[in-house]
Design an enzyme around this catalytic site. Structure first.
Site, PDB file in Angstrom:
ATOM      1  N   ASP A  34      23.457 -20.185  71.953  1.00 46.52           N
ATOM      2  CA  ASP A  34      23.005 -18.779  71.951  1.00 46.52           C
ATOM      3  C   ASP A  34      22.428 -18.344  73.296  1.00 46.52           C
ATOM      4  O   ASP A  34      21.927 -17.230  73.436  1.00 46.52           O
ATOM      5  CB  ASP A  34      21.972 -18.554  70.836  1.00 46.52           C
ATOM      6  N   GLU A  36      19.847 -19.783  74.937  1.00 45.14           N
ATOM      7  CA  GLU A  36      18.474 -20.216  75.224  1.00 45.14           C
ATOM      8  C   GLU A  36      18.497 -21.481  76.076  1.00 45.14           C
ATOM      9  O   GLU A  36      19.429 -22.284  76.019  1.00 45.14           O
ATOM     10  CB  GLU A  36      17.732 -20.479  73.903  1.00 45.14           C
ATOM     11  N   ARG A  91       6.393  -8.963  93.495  1.00 41.30           N
ATOM     12  CA  ARG A  91       6.229  -7.628  94.085  1.00 41.30           C
ATOM     13  C   ARG A  91       5.598  -6.621  93.125  1.00 41.30           C
ATOM     14  O   ARG A  91       5.044  -5.631  93.566  1.00 41.30           O
ATOM     15  CB  ARG A  91       7.579  -7.114  94.606  1.00 41.30           C
ATOM     16  N   GLN A  92       5.690  -6.880  91.799  1.00 41.97           N
ATOM     17  CA  GLN A  92       5.012  -5.977  90.844  1.00 41.97           C
ATOM     18  C   GLN A  92       3.611  -6.552  90.635  1.00 41.97           C
ATOM     19  O   GLN A  92       3.282  -7.106  89.586  1.00 41.97           O
ATOM     20  CB  GLN A  92       5.796  -5.898  89.520  1.00 41.97           C
ATOM     21  N   HIS A 124       4.336 -12.806  98.095  1.00 38.83           N
ATOM     22  CA  HIS A 124       4.311 -11.416  98.584  1.00 38.83           C
ATOM     23  C   HIS A 124       2.877 -10.965  98.885  1.00 38.83           C
ATOM     24  O   HIS A 124       2.600 -10.410  99.938  1.00 38.83           O
ATOM     25  CB  HIS A 124       4.979 -10.507  97.561  1.00 38.83           C
ATOM     26  N   ASP A 161       7.328  -3.753 108.653  1.00 37.88           N
ATOM     27  CA  ASP A 161       6.266  -2.872 108.154  1.00 37.88           C
ATOM     28  C   ASP A 161       4.910  -3.516 108.421  1.00 37.88           C
ATOM     29  O   ASP A 161       4.822  -4.693 108.795  1.00 37.88           O
ATOM     30  CB  ASP A 161       6.445  -2.557 106.661  1.00 37.88           C
ATOM     31  N   LYS A 184       7.302   1.493 107.974  1.00 38.60           N
ATOM     32  CA  LYS A 184       8.318   1.681 106.923  1.00 38.60           C
ATOM     33  C   LYS A 184       7.789   2.528 105.777  1.00 38.60           C
ATOM     34  O   LYS A 184       6.644   2.361 105.365  1.00 38.60           O
ATOM     35  CB  LYS A 184       8.751   0.304 106.395  1.00 38.60           C
ATOM     36  N   ARG A 186       8.999   3.297 101.823  1.00 42.44           N
ATOM     37  CA  ARG A 186      10.012   2.990 100.802  1.00 42.44           C
ATOM     38  C   ARG A 186      10.320   4.258 100.015  1.00 42.44           C
ATOM     39  O   ARG A 186       9.421   4.896  99.479  1.00 42.44           O
ATOM     40  CB  ARG A 186       9.518   1.868  99.872  1.00 42.44           C
TER      41      ARG A 186
HETATM   42  C1  R5P Z   1       8.437  -5.469 101.042  1.00 40.07           C
HETATM   43  O1  R5P Z   1       7.260  -5.184 101.139  1.00 40.07           O
HETATM   44  C2  R5P Z   1       8.976  -6.806 101.431  1.00 40.07           C
HETATM   45  O2  R5P Z   1       8.173  -7.417 102.390  1.00 40.07           O
HETATM   46  C3  R5P Z   1      10.399  -6.707 101.927  1.00 40.07           C
HETATM   47  O3  R5P Z   1      10.406  -5.973 103.140  1.00 40.07           O
HETATM   48  C4  R5P Z   1      11.276  -6.027 100.943  1.00 40.07           C
HETATM   49  O4  R5P Z   1      11.079  -6.546  99.673  1.00 40.07           O
HETATM   50  C5  R5P Z   1      12.734  -6.165 101.308  1.00 40.07           C
HETATM   51  O5  R5P Z   1      13.530  -5.533 100.354  1.00 40.07           O
HETATM   52  P1  R5P Z   1      14.962  -4.981 100.729  1.00 40.07           P
HETATM   53  O6  R5P Z   1      15.727  -6.095 101.384  1.00 40.07           O
HETATM   54  O7  R5P Z   1      15.573  -4.599  99.404  1.00 40.07           O
HETATM   55  O8  R5P Z   1      14.776  -3.806 101.609  1.00 40.07           O
END
Ligand code: R5P
Length: 290
Positions: A34, A36, A91-92, A124, A161, A184, A186
């Site tokens: 299934d 798992e 990242r979250q 991160h 960034d 940067k 987003r």
């Molecule tokens: C963001 O803060 C991370 O440090 C990376 O710059 C980011 O996750 C890169 O994502 P992507 O390749 O989709 O632009």
């Protein structure tokens, strides 16, 4: 000490065991009909300090890690060290919009159940580790990245960034080179805007360093800004090469001159090994230094 390699991180686990001079056992992981996860460590007991090496990405590898932790504990491990080369959901790390979960924290809480210490690599946000109740350390890949590029004609090190500016500083300092960062914004999960580079990059060979490359949008936009400002060559190095949506193919047709990642995730460009720095962190832990 015994290293257990999970299916997401077997190559790094082998290298780590060799750097530590200890035994490696590969977990056998398959799927039930299934879908798992089924995993097994085929030994009678593990009466030793055990290091489990396994990415918690994608989701099925996170489940495998949780199952491995329980199996290792049941086999009688004296201590369990988790090495999580690439930590999924990092990242979250906060609630950006009402109604969202704090995903990174939830992952820590579950992984925290069956372990004695945790090692991540260029997480991160390092503060995410504070959600673990056990000792934890985020190992930095910057020194090995700097070592790799030392003899490769780089003039300056940049981050795409401000969030990664500290990484560019460490790499730059290790190489004895100037460092700086771009600005940067987003726009969406796949789109970013990088402000035109104002620093003097004319005729320079620039190394961009970032913690991860996912879609590649950030790096391609940063490289375009640098080439626009006159950079002669743009090399890119990241710790985690996630490379979703054929990102590596997109790089081939972009202004990026070369791209490399560390071996936290396997790909055709993951040639910079973090095994040595992780082994040092484990030795320090065993020596009671952290
Ligand atoms: C963001 O803060 C991370 O440090 C990376 O710059 C980011 O996750 C890169 O994502 P992507 O390749 O989709 O632009």
């Amino acid at each position: 000490m015994i290293v257990i390699g999970g299916s997401a991180s077997m190559d790094l686990a082998k290298e780590l065991a060799s750097a530590l001079g200890c035994e490696i056992i590969q977990a056998s992981t398959t799927a039930f009909p299934d879908g798992e996860c089924y995993t097994r460590i085929d030994v009678e007991k593990l009466d030793d300090d055990v290091v489990i090496v396994q990415n918690t990405f994608p989701d099925n590898k996170l489940i495998e890690m949780l199952l491995l932790q329980d199996a290792v504990k049941k086999l009688g491990a004296k201590s369990i060290t988790l090495v999580i080369p690439y930590f999924g959901y990092a990242r979250q790390d906060r609630v950006f919009k009402p109604g969202e979960p704090e995903s990174a924290k939830i992952m820590c809480k579950h992984l925290d159940m069956d372990c004695d210490r945790v090692i991540t690599i260029d997480l991160h946000k390092e503060s995410t580790l504070d959600h673990f109740t056990h000792p934890h350390k985020d190992v930095k890949a910057a020194p090995v990245i700097a070592e790799y590029f030392k003899t490769r004609g780089i003039d300056m090190v940049l981050s795409p960034d401000i969030g990664a500016a500290g990484r560019a500083k460490i790499v730059g300092d290790c190489m004895g080179l100037p460092h700086d960062h771009l600005e940067k914004t987003r726009l969406s999960g796949t789109e970013v805007r990088i402000k035109p580079a104002t620093m003097d990059v004319k005729g320079k060979s620039v190394l961009i360093v970032d913690d991860m490359i996912s879609t590649g949008g950030t790096i391609i936009a940063a490289t375009a800004a640098l080439k626009e400002a006159g950079a002669s060559k743009v090399s890119v190095a990241c710790t985690h090469g996630v490379f979703v949506n054929n990102a590596l193919e997109r790089f081939a047709g972009s202004p990026v001159d070369s791209i490399l990642s560390c071996n936290t995730l396997n790909s055709s460009v993951s040639h910079i090994s973090v095994a040595g720095v992780v082994a040092e962190a484990i030795k320090d832990a065993i020596a009671g230094k952290w």
